[in-house]
Design a protein around this motif. Structure first.
Motif, PDB file in Angstrom:
ATOM      1  N   TYR A  42      82.751  66.214  66.435  1.00  0.00           N
ATOM      2  CA  TYR A  42      81.232  65.727  66.127  1.00  0.00           C
ATOM      3  C   TYR A  42      81.673  64.740  65.222  1.00  0.00           C
ATOM      4  CZ  TYR A  42      76.774  64.795  63.856  1.00  0.00           C
ATOM      5  OH  TYR A  42      76.381  64.694  62.635  1.00  0.00           O
ATOM      6  N   GLU A  43      81.216  63.300  65.472  1.00  0.00           N
ATOM      7  CA  GLU A  43      81.685  62.210  64.495  1.00  0.00           C
ATOM      8  C   GLU A  43      80.160  61.953  64.052  1.00  0.00           C
ATOM      9  OE1 GLU A  43      85.354  60.048  67.173  1.00  0.00           O
ATOM     10  OE2 GLU A  43      83.592  59.395  67.004  1.00  0.00           O
ATOM     11  N   GLY A  44      78.705  62.056  64.000  1.00  0.00           N
ATOM     12  CA  GLY A  44      77.404  61.287  63.588  1.00  0.00           C
ATOM     13  C   GLY A  44      76.551  61.887  64.202  1.00  0.00           C
ATOM     14  N   THR A  45      75.510  61.725  63.833  1.00  0.00           N
ATOM     15  CA  THR A  45      74.778  61.569  65.063  1.00  0.00           C
ATOM     16  C   THR A  45      73.443  59.926  64.596  1.00  0.00           C
ATOM     17  OG1 THR A  45      73.103  63.841  63.530  1.00  0.00           O
ATOM     18  CG2 THR A  45      72.029  62.239  64.839  1.00  0.00           C
ATOM     19  N   LEU A  46      73.528  59.315  66.035  1.00  0.00           N
ATOM     20  CA  LEU A  46      73.158  58.504  66.487  1.00  0.00           C
ATOM     21  C   LEU A  46      71.364  58.648  66.680  1.00  0.00           C
ATOM     22  CD1 LEU A  46      75.634  57.637  69.731  1.00  0.00           C
ATOM     23  CD2 LEU A  46      75.787  57.144  67.691  1.00  0.00           C
ATOM     24  N   ARG A  47      70.712  57.596  65.815  1.00  0.00           N
ATOM     25  CA  ARG A  47      69.358  57.738  65.600  1.00  0.00           C
ATOM     26  C   ARG A  47      68.440  57.394  66.435  1.00  0.00           C
ATOM     27  NH1 ARG A  47      67.079  55.187  60.655  1.00  0.00           N
ATOM     28  NH2 ARG A  47      69.123  53.521  60.887  1.00  0.00           N
ATOM     29  N   GLY A  48      68.134  57.931  67.292  1.00  0.00           N
ATOM     30  CA  GLY A  48      67.046  57.650  68.278  1.00  0.00           C
ATOM     31  C   GLY A  48      67.956  56.601  69.922  1.00  0.00           C
ATOM     32  N   ALA A  49      68.763  57.160  69.959  1.00  0.00           N
ATOM     33  CA  ALA A  49      70.469  56.567  71.065  1.00  0.00           C
ATOM     34  C   ALA A  49      69.904  56.482  72.145  1.00  0.00           C
ATOM     35  CB  ALA A  49      71.452  56.832  70.826  1.00  0.00           C
ATOM     36  N   MET A  50      68.500  57.766  72.799  1.00  0.00           N
ATOM     37  CA  MET A  50      67.928  58.260  74.532  1.00  0.00           C
ATOM     38  C   MET A  50      66.369  58.818  73.935  1.00  0.00           C
ATOM     39  SD  MET A  50      70.121  62.213  74.837  1.00  0.00           S
ATOM     40  CE  MET A  50      69.557  62.543  76.321  1.00  0.00           C
ATOM     41  N   PHE A  51      66.262  58.235  75.503  1.00  0.00           N
ATOM     42  CA  PHE A  51      64.937  58.503  75.911  1.00  0.00           C
ATOM     43  C   PHE A  51      64.169  60.232  75.708  1.00  0.00           C
ATOM     44  CE2 PHE A  51      65.025  55.397  78.883  1.00  0.00           C
ATOM     45  CZ  PHE A  51      64.099  54.022  78.153  1.00  0.00           C
ATOM     46  N   GLU A  52      63.434  60.482  74.876  1.00  0.00           N
ATOM     47  CA  GLU A  52      62.711  61.930  74.573  1.00  0.00           C
ATOM     48  C   GLU A  52      63.273  62.728  76.442  1.00  0.00           C
ATOM     49  OE1 GLU A  52      61.838  63.950  72.946  1.00  0.00           O
ATOM     50  OE2 GLU A  52      61.702  62.852  71.012  1.00  0.00           O
ATOM     51  N   ALA A  53      63.169  63.828  76.384  1.00  0.00           N
ATOM     52  CA  ALA A  53      62.957  63.903  77.899  1.00  0.00           C
ATOM     53  C   ALA A  53      61.083  64.259  79.337  1.00  0.00           C
ATOM     54  CB  ALA A  53      62.747  65.918  77.489  1.00  0.00           C
ATOM     55  N   GLY A  54      60.881  63.233  79.952  1.00  0.00           N
ATOM     56  CA  GLY A  54      60.250  63.409  81.212  1.00  0.00           C
ATOM     57  C   GLY A  54      59.640  61.817  80.170  1.00  0.00           C
ATOM     58  N   ARG A  55      60.559  61.010  78.967  1.00  0.00           N
ATOM     59  CA  ARG A  55      59.830  59.601  78.388  1.00  0.00           C
ATOM     60  C   ARG A  55      60.826  59.204  78.453  1.00  0.00           C
ATOM     61  NH1 ARG A  55      56.154  61.507  73.399  1.00  0.00           N
ATOM     62  NH2 ARG A  55      55.504  59.673  73.506  1.00  0.00           N
ATOM     63  N   GLN A  56      59.828  57.626  78.842  1.00  0.00           N
ATOM     64  CA  GLN A  56      60.379  56.463  78.826  1.00  0.00           C
ATOM     65  C   GLN A  56      60.084  55.769  77.795  1.00  0.00           C
ATOM     66  OE1 GLN A  56      61.763  54.412  82.482  1.00  0.00           O
ATOM     67  NE2 GLN A  56      62.940  56.767  83.047  1.00  0.00           N
ATOM     68  N   ASP A  57      59.472  55.885  76.825  1.00  0.00           N
ATOM     69  CA  ASP A  57      58.536  55.424  75.873  1.00  0.00           C
ATOM     70  C   ASP A  57      58.724  55.677  74.480  1.00  0.00           C
ATOM     71  OD1 ASP A  57      57.350  57.461  75.958  1.00  0.00           O
ATOM     72  OD2 ASP A  57      55.550  56.752  76.054  1.00  0.00           O
ATOM     73  N   ALA A  58      59.589  56.886  74.486  1.00  0.00           N
ATOM     74  CA  ALA A  58      59.780  57.803  73.301  1.00  0.00           C
ATOM     75  C   ALA A  58      61.325  58.037  73.384  1.00  0.00           C
ATOM     76  CB  ALA A  58      58.571  58.832  73.371  1.00  0.00           C
ATOM     77  N   PHE A  59      61.886  58.285  71.962  1.00  0.00           N
ATOM     78  CA  PHE A  59      63.257  57.940  71.127  1.00  0.00           C
ATOM     79  C   PHE A  59      63.986  59.928  70.803  1.00  0.00           C
ATOM     80  CE2 PHE A  59      62.199  53.545  72.448  1.00  0.00           C
ATOM     81  CZ  PHE A  59      63.686  53.417  73.517  1.00  0.00           C
ATOM     82  N   ARG A  60      64.741  60.029  71.184  1.00  0.00           N
ATOM     83  CA  ARG A  60      65.275  61.226  70.336  1.00  0.00           C
ATOM     84  C   ARG A  60      66.631  60.662  69.792  1.00  0.00           C
ATOM     85  NH1 ARG A  60      66.291  65.636  74.753  1.00  0.00           N
ATOM     86  NH2 ARG A  60      66.216  64.379  76.534  1.00  0.00           N
ATOM     87  N   ASP A  61      67.338  61.981  69.064  1.00  0.00           N
ATOM     88  CA  ASP A  61      68.194  61.363  68.177  1.00  0.00           C
ATOM     89  C   ASP A  61      69.260  62.237  69.616  1.00  0.00           C
ATOM     90  OD1 ASP A  61      67.552  60.259  66.363  1.00  0.00           O
ATOM     91  OD2 ASP A  61      67.584  61.789  64.810  1.00  0.00           O
ATOM     92  N   VAL A  62      70.850  61.299  69.103  1.00  0.00           N
ATOM     93  CA  VAL A  62      71.661  61.737  70.162  1.00  0.00           C
ATOM     94  C   VAL A  62      72.887  62.197  68.635  1.00  0.00           C
ATOM     95  CG1 VAL A  62      73.598  61.472  71.757  1.00  0.00           C
ATOM     96  CG2 VAL A  62      71.224  59.993  71.730  1.00  0.00           C
ATOM     97  N   HIS A  63      73.552  63.286  68.922  1.00  0.00           N
ATOM     98  CA  HIS A  63      75.005  63.867  68.701  1.00  0.00           C
ATOM     99  C   HIS A  63      75.967  63.326  69.660  1.00  0.00           C
ATOM    100  CE1 HIS A  63      74.698  67.707  66.095  1.00  0.00           C
ATOM    101  NE2 HIS A  63      74.060  67.150  65.483  1.00  0.00           N
ATOM    102  N   LEU A  64      77.315  62.343  68.539  1.00  0.00           N
ATOM    103  CA  LEU A  64      78.373  61.821  69.534  1.00  0.00           C
ATOM    104  C   LEU A  64      79.228  62.873  68.485  1.00  0.00           C
ATOM    105  CD1 LEU A  64      79.432  59.614  70.567  1.00  0.00           C
ATOM    106  CD2 LEU A  64      79.749  58.451  68.415  1.00  0.00           C
ATOM    107  N   HIS A  65      80.383  62.889  69.739  1.00  0.00           N
ATOM    108  CA  HIS A  65      81.698  63.270  70.015  1.00  0.00           C
ATOM    109  C   HIS A  65      82.922  62.289  70.587  1.00  0.00           C
ATOM    110  CE1 HIS A  65      79.839  67.241  68.923  1.00  0.00           C
ATOM    111  NE2 HIS A  65      79.160  67.669  69.456  1.00  0.00           N
ATOM    112  N   ALA A  66      83.983  62.671  70.182  1.00  0.00           N
ATOM    113  CA  ALA A  66      84.381  62.001  70.531  1.00  0.00           C
ATOM    114  C   ALA A  66      85.905  62.499  71.109  1.00  0.00           C
ATOM    115  CB  ALA A  66      84.298  60.328  70.366  1.00  0.00           C
ATOM    116  N   ARG A  67      87.145  62.193  71.264  1.00  0.00           N
ATOM    117  CA  ARG A  67      88.550  62.453  71.233  1.00  0.00           C
ATOM    118  C   ARG A  67      89.010  61.122  71.721  1.00  0.00           C
ATOM    119  NH1 ARG A  67      90.795  67.003  75.461  1.00  0.00           N
ATOM    120  NH2 ARG A  67      93.352  65.467  75.341  1.00  0.00           N
TER     121      ARG A  67
END
Length: 200
Positions: free
Chosen positions: A165-190
């Motif tokens: 886990y590298e951090g949380t991206l704020r409002g980086a993807m759509f809410e479930a079933g919506r394209q007018d609201a956003f939710r945060d994303v956990h970012l992982h990387a290797r």
């Protein structure tokens, strides 16, 4: 142990074999592939955590989605694999290397597993195979994996496979079933220089 097979003339990526899986290419003209794609993309658990720009609701839509994916693969922008059981050939899910940037050598990985295949480490085993191939064959330096906040299963898979886990991206993807609201994303990387953990 795993190894790759010869590349198909119409697909720049090889089939990948290992950890009891064979990662094959999706065929937009196959009724079975289209039906599996439709089931995966219309599954309530998939829709809970993903909001595609185009929702797949029928077989024709599934074929169109697979054709769009095939164009992206042909252009070198992505690599898409149908996860199958190595012994039976049964389709178990999907894993893709997306948004490939060949200059910065970074890409994003996404995956989903069909309901009947969950609980068998399918995603972790496929992720291990694909990451190894992306670093070795594509020459990528960094692979990113993002999931909606609260998707604990995906978080565990990432950590198991050496994607911390590298951090949380704020409002980086759509809410479930919506394209007018956003939710945060956990970012992982290797990184390519990180040790391979393997599917545990």
């Amino acid at each position: 142990m795993s190894h790759t097979r010869e590349r198909s003339p119409s697909h720049p990526a090889p089939e990948l074999l290992g950890h009891g899986l064979r990662l094959r290419h999706w065929d937009p003209d196959s009724d079975a592939d289209a039906a599996a794609w439709l089931r995966g993309r219309s599954d309530p658990e998939f829709r809970r955590w993903n909001t595609p720009l185009k929702t797949v609701t029928d077989l024709e839509g599934a074929r169109a989605s697979l054709r769009a994916g095939a164009r992206s693969v042909a252009e070198g922008a992505s690599a898409a694999f149908r996860i199958t059981d190595a012994a039976s050939g049964t389709t178990l899910g999907h894993i893709g290397v997306n948004e490939i940037d060949h200059v910065v050598r970074v890409a994003r990985i996404g995956y989903w597993v069909l309901p009947e295949a969950r609980g068998h480490r399918v995603a972790a085993r496929a992720l291990t195979l694909v990451a190894r191939w992306a670093f070795a064959d594509l020459g990528l330096h960094r692979l990113e994996l993002g999931h909606a906040l609260g998707h604990h299963a995906s978080c565990r898979i990432a950590e198991r496979c050496g994607f911390p886990y590298e951090g949380t991206l704020r409002g980086a993807m759509f809410e479930a079933g919506r394209q007018d609201a956003f939710r945060d994303v956990h970012l992982h990387a290797r990184l390519a220089t990180d040790p391979e953990v393997g599917a545990r």
